[in-house]
Motif scaffolding. Structure first.
Motif, mmCIF file in Angstrom:
data_model
loop_
_atom_site.group_PDB
_atom_site.id
_atom_site.type_symbol
_atom_site.label_atom_id
_atom_site.label_comp_id
_atom_site.label_asym_id
_atom_site.label_seq_id
_atom_site.Cartn_x
_atom_site.Cartn_y
_atom_site.Cartn_z
ATOM 1 N N SER A 99 31.148 -87.037 127.890
ATOM 2 C CA SER A 99 32.648 -86.735 128.587
ATOM 3 C C SER A 99 33.556 -88.047 128.090
ATOM 4 C CB SER A 99 32.474 -86.853 130.145
ATOM 5 O OG SER A 99 34.098 -86.864 130.533
ATOM 6 N N THR A 100 34.236 -87.765 127.181
ATOM 7 C CA THR A 100 34.911 -89.000 126.528
ATOM 8 C C THR A 100 36.068 -89.641 127.702
ATOM 9 O OG1 THR A 100 36.930 -87.487 125.925
ATOM 10 C CG2 THR A 100 35.262 -87.767 124.131
ATOM 11 N N SER A 101 36.248 -89.102 128.793
ATOM 12 C CA SER A 101 37.004 -89.786 129.591
ATOM 13 C C SER A 101 35.975 -90.291 130.940
ATOM 14 C CB SER A 101 38.000 -88.832 130.529
ATOM 15 O OG SER A 101 37.401 -88.005 131.085
ATOM 16 N N GLY A 102 35.106 -89.625 130.932
ATOM 17 C CA GLY A 102 34.151 -89.804 132.005
ATOM 18 C C GLY A 102 34.356 -89.149 133.514
ATOM 19 N N ASN A 103 35.458 -88.479 133.478
ATOM 20 C CA ASN A 103 36.098 -87.777 134.403
ATOM 21 C C ASN A 103 36.039 -86.212 134.647
ATOM 22 O OD1 ASN A 103 36.820 -90.467 135.754
ATOM 23 N ND2 ASN A 103 38.653 -90.336 134.163
ATOM 24 N N SER A 104 35.094 -85.740 133.644
ATOM 25 C CA SER A 104 35.314 -84.199 133.923
ATOM 26 C C SER A 104 34.410 -83.836 135.003
ATOM 27 C CB SER A 104 34.135 -83.867 132.709
ATOM 28 O OG SER A 104 34.879 -84.297 131.318
ATOM 29 N N LYS A 105 34.872 -83.281 135.925
ATOM 30 C CA LYS A 105 34.347 -82.984 137.335
ATOM 31 C C LYS A 105 32.994 -82.209 137.292
ATOM 32 C CE LYS A 105 35.061 -82.830 141.698
ATOM 33 N NZ LYS A 105 34.631 -84.061 142.544
ATOM 34 N N MET A 143 17.931 -84.530 143.087
ATOM 35 C CA MET A 143 16.472 -83.972 142.482
ATOM 36 C C MET A 143 15.757 -85.022 141.817
ATOM 37 S SD MET A 143 17.843 -80.557 140.674
ATOM 38 C CE MET A 143 16.121 -80.034 140.029
ATOM 39 N N ASN A 144 16.093 -86.474 142.043
ATOM 40 C CA ASN A 144 15.617 -87.533 141.544
ATOM 41 C C ASN A 144 15.211 -87.372 139.880
ATOM 42 O OD1 ASN A 144 14.980 -89.017 143.821
ATOM 43 N ND2 ASN A 144 13.482 -87.335 144.489
ATOM 44 N N MET A 145 16.423 -87.079 139.227
ATOM 45 C CA MET A 145 16.429 -86.997 137.861
ATOM 46 C C MET A 145 17.095 -88.097 137.436
ATOM 47 S SD MET A 145 17.217 -83.077 137.092
ATOM 48 C CE MET A 145 17.111 -83.193 135.123
ATOM 49 N N THR A 146 16.820 -88.717 136.246
ATOM 50 C CA THR A 146 17.522 -89.861 135.504
ATOM 51 C C THR A 146 18.810 -89.210 134.881
ATOM 52 O OG1 THR A 146 15.640 -90.995 135.059
ATOM 53 C CG2 THR A 146 17.485 -91.653 133.669
ATOM 54 N N THR A 147 19.948 -90.064 135.146
ATOM 55 C CA THR A 147 21.332 -89.725 134.546
ATOM 56 C C THR A 147 21.538 -90.570 133.495
ATOM 57 O OG1 THR A 147 22.491 -90.625 136.404
ATOM 58 C CG2 THR A 147 22.014 -88.311 136.656
ATOM 59 N N ILE A 148 22.131 -90.011 132.501
ATOM 60 C CA ILE A 148 22.763 -91.028 131.254
ATOM 61 C C ILE A 148 23.971 -90.408 131.069
ATOM 62 C CG2 ILE A 148 22.261 -91.591 128.972
ATOM 63 C CD1 ILE A 148 18.969 -90.885 129.159
ATOM 64 N N ALA A 149 24.992 -91.059 130.940
ATOM 65 C CA ALA A 149 26.352 -90.921 130.765
ATOM 66 C C ALA A 149 26.613 -91.195 129.280
ATOM 67 C CB ALA A 149 27.172 -91.406 131.564
ATOM 68 N N LEU A 150 27.234 -90.510 128.488
ATOM 69 C CA LEU A 150 27.739 -90.893 127.040
ATOM 70 C C LEU A 150 29.416 -90.721 127.246
ATOM 71 C CD1 LEU A 150 26.812 -91.885 124.255
ATOM 72 C CD2 LEU A 150 26.528 -89.483 123.509
ATOM 73 N N THR A 151 30.214 -91.841 127.369
ATOM 74 C CA THR A 151 31.476 -91.614 127.616
ATOM 75 C C THR A 151 32.484 -92.533 126.587
ATOM 76 O OG1 THR A 151 31.605 -93.666 129.383
ATOM 77 C CG2 THR A 151 30.794 -91.294 129.967
ATOM 78 N N GLY A 152 33.697 -92.624 127.005
ATOM 79 C CA GLY A 152 34.589 -93.441 126.506
ATOM 80 C C GLY A 152 34.558 -94.867 127.315
ATOM 81 N N GLN A 153 35.398 -95.662 126.971
ATOM 82 C CA GLN A 153 35.493 -96.942 127.541
ATOM 83 C C GLN A 153 35.483 -96.966 129.250
ATOM 84 O OE1 GLN A 153 38.614 -99.337 125.903
ATOM 85 N NE2 GLN A 153 38.263 -101.063 127.323
ATOM 86 N N GLY A 154 34.723 -97.685 129.735
ATOM 87 C CA GLY A 154 34.633 -97.717 131.154
ATOM 88 C C GLY A 154 33.737 -96.803 131.988
ATOM 89 N N GLY A 155 33.672 -95.689 131.392
ATOM 90 C CA GLY A 155 32.852 -94.621 131.969
ATOM 91 C C GLY A 155 33.726 -93.692 133.190
ATOM 92 N N GLY A 156 34.616 -94.037 133.435
ATOM 93 C CA GLY A 156 35.382 -93.266 134.373
ATOM 94 C C GLY A 156 34.585 -92.958 135.713
ATOM 95 N N GLU A 157 34.730 -91.722 136.274
ATOM 96 C CA GLU A 157 33.920 -91.323 137.378
ATOM 97 C C GLU A 157 32.348 -91.557 137.043
ATOM 98 O OE1 GLU A 157 33.282 -90.357 141.503
ATOM 99 O OE2 GLU A 157 34.897 -91.240 140.483
ATOM 100 N N LEU A 158 31.852 -90.990 135.981
ATOM 101 C CA LEU A 158 30.622 -90.976 135.665
ATOM 102 C C LEU A 158 29.939 -92.267 135.694
ATOM 103 C CD1 LEU A 158 30.266 -88.522 132.697
ATOM 104 C CD2 LEU A 158 29.461 -88.163 134.877
ATOM 105 N N ALA A 196 32.043 -91.757 117.372
ATOM 106 C CA ALA A 196 30.982 -92.726 117.717
ATOM 107 C C ALA A 196 29.923 -92.216 118.550
ATOM 108 C CB ALA A 196 31.524 -93.799 118.630
ATOM 109 N N HIS A 197 30.145 -91.016 119.395
ATOM 110 C CA HIS A 197 29.063 -90.424 120.141
ATOM 111 C C HIS A 197 28.310 -89.766 119.114
ATOM 112 C CE1 HIS A 197 31.106 -89.668 124.139
ATOM 113 N NE2 HIS A 197 31.105 -90.985 124.122
ATOM 114 N N ALA A 198 28.802 -89.386 118.154
ATOM 115 C CA ALA A 198 27.698 -88.458 117.015
ATOM 116 C C ALA A 198 27.003 -89.455 116.451
ATOM 117 C CB ALA A 198 28.508 -87.871 116.042
#
Length: 188
Positions: free
Chosen positions: A116-122, A134-149, A170-172
């Motif tokens: 999510s480029t904003s980090g805020n995609s609901k 579910m005890n899964m690991t979460t990895i966020a690929l975002t823009g600056q600051g990461g937003g809500e993610l 940059a994500h690519a």
């Protein structure tokens, strides 16, 4: 802006990634994704719009092949199944369309990679909440600051820009590197 100016801006964001950004978190993500596959668990990937295309691209590289011949990897793109997406969004809510799939395909010890480029995609945020429950690991690929993610990610890889096209470029670069390194650790 001229093409030269646009390419300079792209170079600038990539240089900022080298200088300020999440290089150690990229390495952590590689280790975590490799551990997930070693344990026979799924890597789930999701995003919206251009990030949905990136999620599909990542799954294609890992299920298929990136640079070497090897066994297919258990990677599922949650943005790819139009019947699931439209049925759930129509009957319930688009906000929970990825969380529902995390419930269906996720597993303890698995990993969710959300873009999510904003980090805020609901719907991506809701998927992270479901994955964590579910005890899964979460990895966020975002823009600056990461937003809500940023609040819901075990590993945050935030590109130091808020300009969507430059963040996606940059994500690519980052996910291609992740795919190459994860694949290098897999048996032929």
């Amino acid at each position: 802006m001229s093409i030269a100016g646009y390419l300079q801006a792209s170079i600038g964001v990539l240089q900022d990634c080298i200088d300020h950004a999440p290089i150690q978190n990229v390495e952590r993500a590689i280790v975590e994704i490799g551990r997930t596959f070693d344990a026979g668990k799924p890597l789930l990937v999701c995003g919206n719009g251009g990030s949905a295309s990136d999620a599909s691209h990542i799954a294609g590289e890992l299920v298929g092949r990136f640079l070497k011949e090897r066994r297919g990897l258990n990677c599922i793109c949650l943005s790819a199944d139009s019947a699931v997406l439209t049925a759930w969004a129509n009957d319930y809510a688009y906000e929970s369309v990825f969380a529902r799939q995390v419930e269906a395909y996720g597993a303890v010890g698995g990993t969710l990679l959300g873009l999510s480029t904003s980090g805020n995609s609901k719907n991506v945020v809701e998927a992270f909440k479901a994955a964590r429950s579910m005890n899964m690991t979460t990895i966020a690929l975002t823009g600056q600051g990461g937003g809500e993610l940023a609040r819901h990610a075990d590993i945050l890889i935030d590109v130091p820009s808020r300009h969507t096209p430059l963040v996606q470029q940059a994500h690519a670069c980052l996910y291609h590197y992740i795919c190459e390194r994860v694949e290098a650790g897999r048996p032929v």
